[in-house]
Scaffold this motif. Structure first.
Motif, PDB file in Angstrom:
ATOM      1  N   ARG A  10       0.830  -1.208   0.000  1.00 41.68           N
ATOM      2  CA  ARG A  10       0.000   0.000   0.000  1.00 41.68           C
ATOM      3  C   ARG A  10       0.864   1.257   0.000  1.00 41.68           C
ATOM      4  O   ARG A  10       0.532   2.261  -0.637  1.00 41.68           O
ATOM      5  CB  ARG A  10      -0.950  -0.019   1.200  1.00 41.68           C
ATOM      6  CG  ARG A  10      -2.111  -1.012   1.036  1.00 41.68           C
ATOM      7  CD  ARG A  10      -3.109  -0.895   2.177  1.00 41.68           C
ATOM      8  NE  ARG A  10      -2.590  -1.492   3.397  1.00 41.68           N
ATOM      9  CZ  ARG A  10      -2.699  -2.775   3.710  1.00 41.68           C
ATOM     10  NH1 ARG A  10      -3.302  -3.608   2.872  1.00 41.68           N
ATOM     11  NH2 ARG A  10      -2.226  -3.247   4.844  1.00 41.68           N
ATOM     12  N   ARG A  11       1.998   1.216   0.727  1.00 42.03           N
ATOM     13  CA  ARG A  11       2.875   2.386   0.782  1.00 42.03           C
ATOM     14  C   ARG A  11       3.455   2.691  -0.597  1.00 42.03           C
ATOM     15  O   ARG A  11       3.559   3.853  -1.000  1.00 42.03           O
ATOM     16  CB  ARG A  11       4.000   2.134   1.788  1.00 42.03           C
ATOM     17  CG  ARG A  11       4.909   3.361   1.999  1.00 42.03           C
ATOM     18  CD  ARG A  11       5.893   3.131   3.126  1.00 42.03           C
ATOM     19  NE  ARG A  11       6.918   2.162   2.792  1.00 42.03           N
ATOM     20  CZ  ARG A  11       7.009   0.947   3.299  1.00 42.03           C
ATOM     21  NH1 ARG A  11       6.100   0.526   4.185  1.00 42.03           N
ATOM     22  NH2 ARG A  11       7.974   0.120   2.963  1.00 42.03           N
ATOM     23  N   LEU A  12       3.849   1.657  -1.326  1.00 39.96           N
ATOM     24  CA  LEU A  12       4.418   1.859  -2.658  1.00 39.96           C
ATOM     25  C   LEU A  12       3.394   2.427  -3.631  1.00 39.96           C
ATOM     26  O   LEU A  12       3.690   3.317  -4.433  1.00 39.96           O
ATOM     27  CB  LEU A  12       4.977   0.536  -3.179  1.00 39.96           C
ATOM     28  CG  LEU A  12       6.216   0.011  -2.445  1.00 39.96           C
ATOM     29  CD1 LEU A  12       6.540  -1.405  -2.894  1.00 39.96           C
ATOM     30  CD2 LEU A  12       7.412   0.914  -2.685  1.00 39.96           C
ATOM     31  N   VAL A  13       2.162   1.932  -3.554  1.00 45.02           N
ATOM     32  CA  VAL A  13       1.121   2.442  -4.446  1.00 45.02           C
ATOM     33  C   VAL A  13       0.752   3.877  -4.066  1.00 45.02           C
ATOM     34  O   VAL A  13       0.473   4.713  -4.932  1.00 45.02           O
ATOM     35  CB  VAL A  13      -0.114   1.520  -4.426  1.00 45.02           C
ATOM     36  CG1 VAL A  13      -1.232   2.108  -5.275  1.00 45.02           C
ATOM     37  CG2 VAL A  13       0.255   0.137  -4.942  1.00 45.02           C
ATOM     38  N   ARG A  14       0.771   4.173  -2.766  1.00 47.56           N
ATOM     39  CA  ARG A  14       0.548   5.562  -2.329  1.00 47.56           C
ATOM     40  C   ARG A  14       1.556   6.505  -2.988  1.00 47.56           C
ATOM     41  O   ARG A  14       1.208   7.598  -3.428  1.00 47.56           O
ATOM     42  CB  ARG A  14       0.687   5.668  -0.813  1.00 47.56           C
ATOM     43  CG  ARG A  14      -0.556   5.356  -0.022  1.00 47.56           C
ATOM     44  CD  ARG A  14      -0.385   5.807   1.428  1.00 47.56           C
ATOM     45  NE  ARG A  14      -1.570   5.492   2.199  1.00 47.56           N
ATOM     46  CZ  ARG A  14      -1.739   4.345   2.861  1.00 47.56           C
ATOM     47  NH1 ARG A  14      -0.783   3.437   2.850  1.00 47.56           N
ATOM     48  NH2 ARG A  14      -2.844   4.132   3.532  1.00 47.56           N
TER      49      ARG A  14
ATOM     50  N   HIS B 237       3.097   6.179  -5.808  1.00 50.04           N
ATOM     51  CA  HIS B 237       2.781   6.343  -7.231  1.00 50.04           C
ATOM     52  C   HIS B 237       1.643   7.345  -7.411  1.00 50.04           C
ATOM     53  O   HIS B 237       1.717   8.252  -8.254  1.00 50.04           O
ATOM     54  CB  HIS B 237       2.399   4.979  -7.805  1.00 50.04           C
ATOM     55  CG  HIS B 237       2.047   5.012  -9.262  1.00 50.04           C
ATOM     56  ND1 HIS B 237       2.983   5.250 -10.248  1.00 50.04           N
ATOM     57  CD2 HIS B 237       0.865   4.846  -9.893  1.00 50.04           C
ATOM     58  CE1 HIS B 237       2.388   5.214 -11.426  1.00 50.04           C
ATOM     59  NE2 HIS B 237       1.115   4.973 -11.238  1.00 50.04           N
ATOM     60  N   LEU B 238       0.589   7.211  -6.612  1.00 53.32           N
ATOM     61  CA  LEU B 238      -0.561   8.114  -6.716  1.00 53.32           C
ATOM     62  C   LEU B 238      -0.166   9.535  -6.340  1.00 53.32           C
ATOM     63  O   LEU B 238      -0.567  10.505  -6.993  1.00 53.32           O
ATOM     64  CB  LEU B 238      -1.689   7.611  -5.815  1.00 53.32           C
ATOM     65  CG  LEU B 238      -2.972   8.458  -5.774  1.00 53.32           C
ATOM     66  CD1 LEU B 238      -3.570   8.589  -7.161  1.00 53.32           C
ATOM     67  CD2 LEU B 238      -3.986   7.837  -4.820  1.00 53.32           C
ATOM     68  N   ALA B 239       0.629   9.682  -5.273  1.00 53.27           N
ATOM     69  CA  ALA B 239       1.048  11.006  -4.833  1.00 53.27           C
ATOM     70  C   ALA B 239       1.856  11.710  -5.915  1.00 53.27           C
ATOM     71  O   ALA B 239       1.730  12.931  -6.107  1.00 53.27           O
ATOM     72  CB  ALA B 239       1.866  10.899  -3.544  1.00 53.27           C
ATOM     73  N   PHE B 240       2.694  10.964  -6.632  1.00 57.78           N
ATOM     74  CA  PHE B 240       3.487  11.570  -7.706  1.00 57.78           C
ATOM     75  C   PHE B 240       2.580  12.151  -8.788  1.00 57.78           C
ATOM     76  O   PHE B 240       2.791  13.285  -9.248  1.00 57.78           O
ATOM     77  CB  PHE B 240       4.420  10.519  -8.305  1.00 57.78           C
ATOM     78  CG  PHE B 240       5.079  10.960  -9.582  1.00 57.78           C
ATOM     79  CD1 PHE B 240       6.110  11.879  -9.561  1.00 57.78           C
ATOM     80  CD2 PHE B 240       4.648  10.459 -10.804  1.00 57.78           C
ATOM     81  CE1 PHE B 240       6.716  12.294 -10.744  1.00 57.78           C
ATOM     82  CE2 PHE B 240       5.250  10.870 -11.987  1.00 57.78           C
ATOM     83  CZ  PHE B 240       6.279  11.790 -11.961  1.00 57.78           C
TER      84      PHE B 240
ATOM     85  N   ALA C  95       3.400  14.150   1.559  1.00 58.92           N
ATOM     86  CA  ALA C  95       2.423  14.042   0.475  1.00 58.92           C
ATOM     87  C   ALA C  95       1.902  12.618   0.361  1.00 58.92           C
ATOM     88  O   ALA C  95       0.700  12.390   0.177  1.00 58.92           O
ATOM     89  CB  ALA C  95       3.057  14.484  -0.843  1.00 58.92           C
ATOM     90  N   VAL C  96       2.787  11.652   0.489  1.00 55.06           N
ATOM     91  CA  VAL C  96       2.387  10.245   0.423  1.00 55.06           C
ATOM     92  C   VAL C  96       1.471   9.899   1.591  1.00 55.06           C
ATOM     93  O   VAL C  96       0.460   9.206   1.431  1.00 55.06           O
ATOM     94  CB  VAL C  96       3.636   9.336   0.420  1.00 55.06           C
ATOM     95  CG1 VAL C  96       3.235   7.872   0.559  1.00 55.06           C
ATOM     96  CG2 VAL C  96       4.433   9.542  -0.864  1.00 55.06           C
ATOM     97  N   GLU C  97       1.798  10.401   2.771  1.00 50.18           N
ATOM     98  CA  GLU C  97       1.009  10.090   3.963  1.00 50.18           C
ATOM     99  C   GLU C  97      -0.382  10.709   3.926  1.00 50.18           C
ATOM    100  O   GLU C  97      -1.262  10.306   4.684  1.00 50.18           O
ATOM    101  CB  GLU C  97       1.760  10.570   5.205  1.00 50.18           C
ATOM    102  CG  GLU C  97       3.033   9.771   5.493  1.00 50.18           C
ATOM    103  CD  GLU C  97       3.882  10.387   6.587  1.00 50.18           C
ATOM    104  OE1 GLU C  97       3.455  11.442   7.122  1.00 50.18           O
ATOM    105  OE2 GLU C  97       4.943   9.830   6.901  1.00 50.18           O
ATOM    106  N   ALA C  98      -0.589  11.700   3.050  1.00 48.51           N
ATOM    107  CA  ALA C  98      -1.907  12.340   2.957  1.00 48.51           C
ATOM    108  C   ALA C  98      -2.952  11.421   2.338  1.00 48.51           C
ATOM    109  O   ALA C  98      -4.153  11.699   2.425  1.00 48.51           O
ATOM    110  CB  ALA C  98      -1.800  13.628   2.134  1.00 48.51           C
ATOM    111  N   ILE C  99      -2.527  10.325   1.726  1.00 51.42           N
ATOM    112  CA  ILE C  99      -3.453   9.401   1.063  1.00 51.42           C
ATOM    113  C   ILE C  99      -3.928   8.372   2.081  1.00 51.42           C
ATOM    114  O   ILE C  99      -3.147   7.575   2.592  1.00 51.42           O
ATOM    115  CB  ILE C  99      -2.766   8.710  -0.124  1.00 51.42           C
ATOM    116  CG1 ILE C  99      -2.293   9.763  -1.130  1.00 51.42           C
ATOM    117  CG2 ILE C  99      -3.711   7.709  -0.783  1.00 51.42           C
ATOM    118  CD1 ILE C  99      -1.439   9.193  -2.235  1.00 51.42           C
ATOM    119  N   SER C 100      -5.202   8.378   2.357  1.00 52.01           N
ATOM    120  CA  SER C 100      -5.768   7.491   3.370  1.00 52.01           C
ATOM    121  C   SER C 100      -5.977   6.086   2.832  1.00 52.01           C
ATOM    122  O   SER C 100      -6.003   5.862   1.617  1.00 52.01           O
ATOM    123  CB  SER C 100      -7.112   8.045   3.847  1.00 52.01           C
ATOM    124  OG  SER C 100      -8.055   8.008   2.785  1.00 52.01           O
ATOM    125  N   ASP C 101      -6.144   5.128   3.763  1.00 47.37           N
ATOM    126  CA  ASP C 101      -6.464   3.758   3.352  1.00 47.37           C
ATOM    127  C   ASP C 101      -7.780   3.719   2.591  1.00 47.37           C
ATOM    128  O   ASP C 101      -7.946   2.955   1.640  1.00 47.37           O
ATOM    129  CB  ASP C 101      -6.550   2.848   4.579  1.00 47.37           C
ATOM    130  CG  ASP C 101      -5.172   2.486   5.114  1.00 47.37           C
ATOM    131  OD1 ASP C 101      -4.207   2.556   4.338  1.00 47.37           O
ATOM    132  OD2 ASP C 101      -5.078   2.144   6.300  1.00 47.37           O
TER     133      ASP C 101
END
Length: 583
Positions: free
Chosen positions: A528-532, A534-537, A574-580
């Motif tokens: 999940r962290r790796l996909v986060r 990618h989305l954050a980028f 920025a990555v941490e801003a994406i919730s589960d």
């Protein structure tokens, strides 16, 4: 002077030098990435000095300048060195940190892959040392003459005195003890080790120390992405990675290709499924139009599984073709090829066509600004020929940040331009004499001299906004959906149906491809962290369209947080801003 300082070890070295009072000149292949690092260092220096903005020094901390430089390019290296000397007057220390690696068995390493590793590691170190050497040796000899002794001996109080110069080359344990699946990297780093040893003799007389550091498993983003080894997994007490057996040999483990892998399935049940005993969500595609596949290669009956190939992330063209072959062997229906800032999609697709026999091929997307519509039509006809009818053309506008900054073309009205491309390409593929009077294109007289495809490739349009998706439904054969939640997807499907109705078409004739970023690992949290990331980028770095799309789906606060933090250089935040929930 530090190369490869945009992240990982290089960035940590730059930050540490600056914290100790040294001014640092840092470089990377990407100016934007390394400028963020320099800005962060300078912000910390200003904060430590109470807001002062001195050109070089603030309260004992050093300042940073950033320059774009690829160590594989001799001219760029020389320009980097000249910029450092112009800014700081001299070079006290050169840190050759820039490097490249990937994991592969010896038999699978292509010529290009081998040469890339060698050109970046020992050759890059050689170029930087040759370019910076005259400044290091000249000032090193001067300091020795002024002091009447070597300038880096210990003074009476145990502190370093004088001014000898230093080169620090980054090697690797792979260059000292061979590791399986790293023959190219180990050979390259062994070259760095030996170059260091030899120059430590040759340059010693001119008061220049040449040292080498050979790190083991360091949990940088590169190591984690390539080798699947995270900081918490490294067994430093035993001096070995978790993937070594009792003899200390490192076993091969699969490398997660997060940024590039999209898998889609068409199923009656649209709910995400849990992969057995993995704890990792496995997204499925959703074909709400009820559309079947429009061409024979898609497998209209049953599931569609498709793979989106990472053209920039792979070390060689051969590696990309091999992924497509593997996808073909394991039953994937189509391999999609994007065109971003890596290899061009057309050449790669032609190579895949020659290396495969059954898997469908597609471009996702070909921007409607980087090639003329006539040329896109010719290209699509040729790819359909070399693939024996397996090609599908994906078109889209991309975004103003890419089109205006990279291609130098005014972005204008992307929807109108996309519509005109679809119309003109269809004329080309039909073998007609092209006659077109549009807002962007007034064309007359072109006609293919070769035979047009017996079965013209279908044309898909990528879109995220309501009008873009409506356009796909009205004029195209298919729609590419990206970065959509389930609710967002349902909203855009309504736009697609409306477009089909405006075009007097059956929505079932419009093929929908819903692409989702996937990562399958035993460690679900790490996946999940790796996909986060990618989305954050995409939301934070790739322009307004992705941010606006996420906002339309009810996540405006998250989209703004990602963008604000990414633009300010707070990438982890920025990555941490994406919730589960959003993930």
């Amino acid at each position: 002077m530090i190369t490869g300082a945009s992240s990982g070890i290089g960035r940590a070295i730059a930050e540490r030098f600056a914290s100790e009072g040294a001014n640092v000149a840092i470089c990377s292949r990407s100016a934007e990435d390394v400028e963020r690092v320099a800005a962060d260092i300078n912000d910390r220096t200003d904060e430590a000095a109470g807001g002062e903005d001195d050109e070089h020094e603030s309260d004992g901390r050093g300042r940073a300048i950033a320059l774009e430089c690829a160590v594989t390019d001799r001219e760029e290296v020389e320009t980097f060195v000249e910029g450092v000397v112009e800014e700081f007057g001299t070079i006290d220390c050169l840190v050759n940190n820039a490097g490249a690696s990937f994991m592969s068995s010896f038999d699978d390493i292509s010529r290009n892959g081998w040469e890339t590793i060698v050109d970046t590691n020992p050759h890059g170190t050689y170029r930087c040392m040759q370019a910076a050497g005259p400044y290091l040796r000249e000032s090193g000899a001067e300091s020795e003459n002024e002091d009447g002794r070597e300038g880096d001996s210990d003074g009476a109080d145990g502190e370093r005195t004088g001014g000898s110069k230093t080169v620090i080359n980054l090697a690797s344990v792979a260059g000292q003890a061979g590791l399986p699946h790293m023959s190219h990297y180990g050979a390259a780093k062994a070259g760095v080790v030996n170059l260091t040893t030899i120059l430590s003799y040759e340059w010693a007389e001119e008061n220049v120390r040449v040292d080498c550091i050979a790190p083991g498993f360091v949990a940088t983003p590169g190591v984690e992405s390539q080798m699947g080894v995270s900081a918490g997994e490294i067994d430093r007490g035993k001096g070995r990675s978790p993937d070594r057996d009792e003899r200390g040999d490192r076993r091969h483990r699969p490398v997660p290709r997060v940024a590039g892998l999209f898998v889609s399935r068409r199923r009656d049940d649209h709910r995400p499924r849990r992969a057995p005993d993995r704890g990792v969500t496995r997204p499925m595609s959703h074909d709400s139009t009820g559309a079947g596949a429009a061409d024979g290669a898609d497998g209209a009956d049953g599931a569609d599984r498709e793979i989106h190939l990472p053209v920039a992330a792979q070390e060689s063209l051969d590696a990309i073709v091999e992924i497509a072959r593997r996808a073909e062997r394991t039953g994937y229906e189509r391999a999609w090829m994007p065109e971003t800032w890596g290899r061009d999609a057309v050449t790669v697709l032609a190579s895949i066509a020659h290396g495969t026999s059954e898997i469908g091929l597609g471009s996702s997307i070909t921007p409607v600004y980087s090639r003329s519509p006539i040329l896109v039509g010719q290209t699509a006809a040729t790819l359909q020929e070399v693939s024996d009818g397996r090609f599908r053309l994906g078109l889209g506008p991309s975004g103003p940040a890419v089109i205006e900054n990279w291609h130098g073309v005014e972005f204008g009205n992307p929807l109108r331009r996309t519509r005109e491309y679809v119309d003109i390409v269809r004329q080309v593929l039909a073998g007609e004499r092209v006659t077109y009077d549009g807002e962007y294109f007034e064309l007359e007289g072109f006609r293919l001299r070769s035979d047009p495809p017996e079965r013209p490739p279908r044309i898909d349009v990528m879109g995220m906004g309501p009008k873009a998706v409506e356009l796909a439904g009205r004029f195209a054969d298919g729609w590419h959906a990206i970065i959509l939640t389930r609710d967002g997807f349902e909203e855009r499907i309504a736009d697609l149906r409306r477009g089909a109705e405006l075009g007097d078409r059956d929505p079932a004739d419009v093929r929908t491809t819903w692409a989702l970023t996937c990562c399958a690992l035993a460690d679900g949290e790490r996946a999940r962290r790796l996909v986060r990331g990618h989305l954050a980028f995409y939301v934070g770095a790739m322009g307004d369209y992705y941010r606006e799309s996420l906002s339309r789906q009810g996540h405006a606060e998250t989209a703004e947080a990602i963008t604000e933090r990414w633009q300010s250089g707070e990438l982890e935040a920025a990555v941490e801003a994406i919730s589960d929930e959003l993930l």
